[in-house]
Design a protein around this motif. Sequence first.
Motif, mmCIF file in Angstrom:
data_model
loop_
_atom_site.group_PDB
_atom_site.id
_atom_site.type_symbol
_atom_site.label_atom_id
_atom_site.label_comp_id
_atom_site.label_asym_id
_atom_site.label_seq_id
_atom_site.Cartn_x
_atom_site.Cartn_y
_atom_site.Cartn_z
ATOM 1 N N ASP A 177 0.787 -1.469 -0.009
ATOM 2 C CA ASP A 177 0.065 -0.193 -0.068
ATOM 3 C C ASP A 177 0.886 1.137 0.011
ATOM 4 O O ASP A 177 0.614 2.196 -0.797
ATOM 5 N N ILE A 178 1.997 1.302 1.017
ATOM 6 C CA ILE A 178 2.486 2.472 0.931
ATOM 7 C C ILE A 178 3.776 2.671 -0.193
ATOM 8 O O ILE A 178 3.887 3.941 -0.803
ATOM 9 N N ASP A 181 1.323 3.828 -3.006
ATOM 10 C CA ASP A 181 0.544 5.223 -2.876
ATOM 11 C C ASP A 181 1.668 6.554 -2.450
ATOM 12 O O ASP A 181 1.372 7.497 -3.163
ATOM 13 N N GLU A 182 2.878 6.057 -2.090
ATOM 14 C CA GLU A 182 3.812 7.024 -1.649
ATOM 15 C C GLU A 182 5.128 6.693 -1.991
ATOM 16 O O GLU A 182 5.973 7.613 -1.997
ATOM 17 N N GLY A 183 5.564 5.679 -2.323
ATOM 18 C CA GLY A 183 6.880 5.218 -2.863
ATOM 19 C C GLY A 183 7.555 4.312 -2.019
ATOM 20 O O GLY A 183 7.009 4.381 -0.779
ATOM 21 N N LYS A 185 10.070 2.738 0.923
ATOM 22 C CA LYS A 185 10.946 2.960 1.882
ATOM 23 C C LYS A 185 10.851 2.108 2.940
ATOM 24 O O LYS A 185 9.828 1.248 2.968
ATOM 25 N N ALA A 258 0.721 3.220 7.446
ATOM 26 C CA ALA A 258 2.104 3.624 6.522
ATOM 27 C C ALA A 258 3.270 3.055 7.064
ATOM 28 O O ALA A 258 4.234 3.258 6.559
ATOM 29 N N ASP A 259 3.227 2.838 8.416
ATOM 30 C CA ASP A 259 4.591 2.390 9.032
ATOM 31 C C ASP A 259 5.316 1.201 8.786
ATOM 32 O O ASP A 259 6.497 0.995 8.623
#
Length: 280
Positions: A177-178, A181-183, A185, A258-259
């Motif tokens: 998901d992260i 959606d966000e790239g 890491k 998101a973690d």
Amino acid sequence: MKMNTNTSTKKNHQDFGKNPQSIRRTDNYKAEYVHSFVEKWDELIDWDARASSEGEFFIEELRRRGARKILDVATGTGFHSIRLLKAGFEVVSADGSPEMLAKAFATGREHGFILRTVQADWRWLNRDVHGKFDAVICLGNSFTHLFNEHDRRKALAEFYAVLRHDGILVLDQRNYDIILDEGFKSKHTYYYCGENVRAEPEYVDEGLARFRYEFTDGSNFHLNMFPLRKDYTRRLMFEVGFQTIRTVGDFEETYHQADPDFFIHLAEKRYENEPEKIAL
């Protein structure tokens, strides 16, 4: 069990063709895990660091439910199978990759165990693996090798069928998901703990996560995987028949969406009104 030691027959180079991003087939994973990649896989994992990071999470979850007989359907190089054997569980170690199974068997002997290995495609798991199990574990982000929904539903149904009526499926996945959606890491704390190995996505869309693995000797390999979203995976489990599904992030009960680097789903083959079996 006699393993083939003739290295001249072993494939050492991956071949994704002229358009690697177009390779979105479940069956391709066998060609991806070539001998040279499998031989380096434990550099990526770092067994000691991974054992320290995950602690007794899986062992405690299984013991709490009174599980004894475990089917490790994605044994890889044998990390979790061997940990569970050391903890006193009865384990059958399955994998679709013959190269991974050969490596796991050899590693098991190094640790003083003769692994009960079975080469099995999850979509026809019960054809090759017989009997019932208290738990099925599918770890190491392995479920993302299934590229279409029919294959995923079929595999989950096979996992469900091989479990006893109060058994549990433990399945993990990256936090796609992260990534979507966000790239990308990653803390590289819990799963791929090798300090000098890079494991990062080279290309991502809703139907493909192509990861690149770079090692200290300059070699690099790739895996094409399907980026499973967390809620989608949970829904498939429920629709197949698992009634009680608990999801944790990076071995923690409470987390922000998101973690976590990884999600771990614990799906029970029992209805919510059934009493939970606790080991005494």
